[in-house]
Scaffold this active site. Structure first.
Site: not given
Length: 177
Positions: A63, A68-70, A73
């Site tokens: 998402k 975690g995704c930030t 990335a």
């Protein structure tokens, strides 16, 4: 008797949940990577064939704009010069739409494509779809695809704080640098 009934009901729920959470088969190392054709955060369509002749880091994430995704990335963003020097392109994929990807990329200055797999078809073809019926997420999987479009390495247990560096190291070894 009541405990047995509750246990059986719980088991049935778990079995049904596992069935809905099923994703397609994982592509194996050495096999051709599954094809894709998806729009990025700017509406430009990307295909696997666009990257023939280059290494591709295709990473799936759950998402946009979550911790975690930030982190993952931003780690790719910060290591992009190393990956580019090794001849690799980075692409992120989630089931979020292009507008969500555009805001995420703008907010964190992400200089690589984020592909919108709204129906989860591509994530499923990579074994990365977590389908809970009405709710779908991409699992945090990464595939390193070689210059011929074959899976060179897969990463199914990702530590977002060091994943990008791990790929830089593996790509360096694979290329013999």
């Amino acid at each position: 008797m009541k405990i047995l009934a509750v246990s059986l009901a719980l088991l049935a729920v778990v079995v049904l949940w596992m069935r809905f959470a099923y994703a397609g088969e994982l592509p194996q190392v050495g096999q051709p990577a599954p094809l894709f054709s998806l729009p990025d955060q700017n509406g430009k369509v990307h295909t696997l064939d666009d990257y023939k002749g280059r290494w591709l880091v295709l990473y799936f994430y759950p998402k946009d704009d979550t911790p975690g995704c930030t982190q993952e990335a931003c780690e790719f963003r910060d290591d992009l010069h190393k990956l580019t020097a090794l001849g690799a392109q980075v692409i992120g994929v989630s089931v979020d739409d292009s507008a969500s990807h555009a805001e995420f990329a703008r907010k964190y200055h992400l200089p690589f494509p984020l592909l919108a797999d709204k129906d989860g078809r591509v994530a499923n073809s990579y074994g990365a779809l977590w389908n809970l019926g009405l709710i779908k997420f991409a699992r945090r999987y990464t595939f390193l695809i070689d210059t011929q479009g074959r899976v060179a390495r897969s990463y199914l247990k990702v530590d977002t704080s060091r994943h990008s560096g791990e790929i830089v190291d593996d790509l360096t070894r694979l290329k013999g640098n």
